[in-house]
Design an enzyme around this catalytic site. Sequence first.
Site, mmCIF file in Angstrom:
data_model
loop_
_atom_site.group_PDB
_atom_site.id
_atom_site.type_symbol
_atom_site.label_atom_id
_atom_site.label_comp_id
_atom_site.label_asym_id
_atom_site.label_seq_id
_atom_site.Cartn_x
_atom_site.Cartn_y
_atom_site.Cartn_z
ATOM 1 N N GLY A 1 -44.859 -16.841 29.992
ATOM 2 C CA GLY A 1 -43.801 -15.814 29.287
ATOM 3 C C GLY A 1 -42.405 -16.182 29.166
ATOM 4 O O GLY A 1 -41.557 -16.049 28.425
ATOM 5 N N GLU B 1 -37.888 -15.703 35.055
ATOM 6 C CA GLU B 1 -39.282 -14.844 34.819
ATOM 7 C C GLU B 1 -38.978 -14.090 33.530
ATOM 8 O O GLU B 1 -37.760 -13.876 33.256
ATOM 9 C CB GLU B 1 -39.589 -14.083 35.694
ATOM 10 N N ASP B 2 -40.007 -13.642 32.772
ATOM 11 C CA ASP B 2 -39.794 -12.828 31.524
ATOM 12 C C ASP B 2 -39.589 -11.345 31.878
ATOM 13 O O ASP B 2 -38.741 -11.001 31.342
ATOM 14 C CB ASP B 2 -40.909 -13.363 30.555
ATOM 15 N N ASP C 1 -42.645 -6.296 36.251
ATOM 16 C CA ASP C 1 -43.238 -4.894 35.937
ATOM 17 C C ASP C 1 -43.613 -4.315 37.335
ATOM 18 O O ASP C 1 -42.790 -3.738 37.905
ATOM 19 C CB ASP C 1 -44.614 -5.266 35.304
ATOM 20 N N LYS D 1 -39.080 -3.405 34.719
ATOM 21 C CA LYS D 1 -39.483 -1.988 34.501
ATOM 22 C C LYS D 1 -39.370 -1.380 36.015
ATOM 23 O O LYS D 1 -40.227 -1.271 36.753
ATOM 24 C CB LYS D 1 -40.820 -2.100 34.023
ATOM 25 N N PHE E 1 -44.621 -0.827 26.617
ATOM 26 C CA PHE E 1 -45.263 -2.186 26.728
ATOM 27 C C PHE E 1 -44.353 -2.944 25.484
ATOM 28 O O PHE E 1 -44.302 -2.623 24.395
ATOM 29 C CB PHE E 1 -46.721 -2.361 26.125
ATOM 30 N N VAL E 2 -43.948 -4.273 25.814
ATOM 31 C CA VAL E 2 -43.199 -4.955 24.939
ATOM 32 C C VAL E 2 -44.022 -6.179 24.682
ATOM 33 O O VAL E 2 -44.901 -6.584 25.260
ATOM 34 C CB VAL E 2 -41.937 -5.089 25.525
ATOM 35 N N ASP F 1 -46.663 -11.446 25.532
ATOM 36 C CA ASP F 1 -48.032 -11.499 24.654
ATOM 37 C C ASP F 1 -48.530 -10.273 24.731
ATOM 38 O O ASP F 1 -48.419 -9.581 25.884
ATOM 39 C CB ASP F 1 -48.864 -12.697 24.893
ATOM 40 N N ARG G 1 -46.533 -14.112 21.555
ATOM 41 C CA ARG G 1 -45.335 -14.795 22.274
ATOM 42 C C ARG G 1 -44.289 -15.520 21.305
ATOM 43 O O ARG G 1 -43.206 -15.553 21.671
ATOM 44 C CB ARG G 1 -45.935 -15.696 23.134
#
Length: 177
Positions: free
Chosen positions: A46, A100-101, A104, A132, A153-154, A160, A166
């Site tokens: 990601g 990191e992307d 969560d 988040k 949710f993105v 993805d 992606r």
Amino acid sequence: MMKVKDKNFVEMLSKEDISCIVDRLAAALNADMAGKNPYFLVMMNGAVFFATDLLRRITIPCGLAFVKYTSYEGMRSTGKVTAVLPVPADVKGRNVVVVEDIVDTGETMKAFLSEMQRYAPESVRIVSFLAKPAAMKHPLLIDYVGKEIGNEFVLGYGLDYDGLGRNVPELLVYDGK
Ligand code: IMP
């Protein structure tokens, strides 16, 4: 608007918005890590898009490696991760920046950080494009956050939905339909 599989997504961040965020994060890292010879560890898959944008803006000497860890249901409860592409041994004594992307619940990052300790880095910082805060189950200090989002949710910019999306250059959000 974009349909991926059965879900509709709408734009949350344009390419320009993303570029501004990455500029800000890179400026902070260039200032804070100057003279520290940082070693960037990019969490695959990601974070790859974010990392290549970010690293192009890093103007100080630095190392770069890609790591891939997976956590799955059975092991999640024990907080363990499996190395597909492990941390390189030469992080020993280095100032690591984990790229990191999104953070969560924080489970992946928490397990990865405890794994990292075995490699004896000098220091570890985290830069995450998204976080988040409302979803976070583990108190984690994320040193650099691009944007905090709600419990939504993105997709896109490396993230993805069920293996798809992606490659979308903008950040999209599920519109609930
Ligand atoms: P955590 O362990 O709950 O913090 O989850 C982290 C991972 O879940 C991220 O690295 C992403 O791969 C995935 N993830 C969490 N939220 C989203 C999202 O909104 N879109 C896509 N992937 C997500």
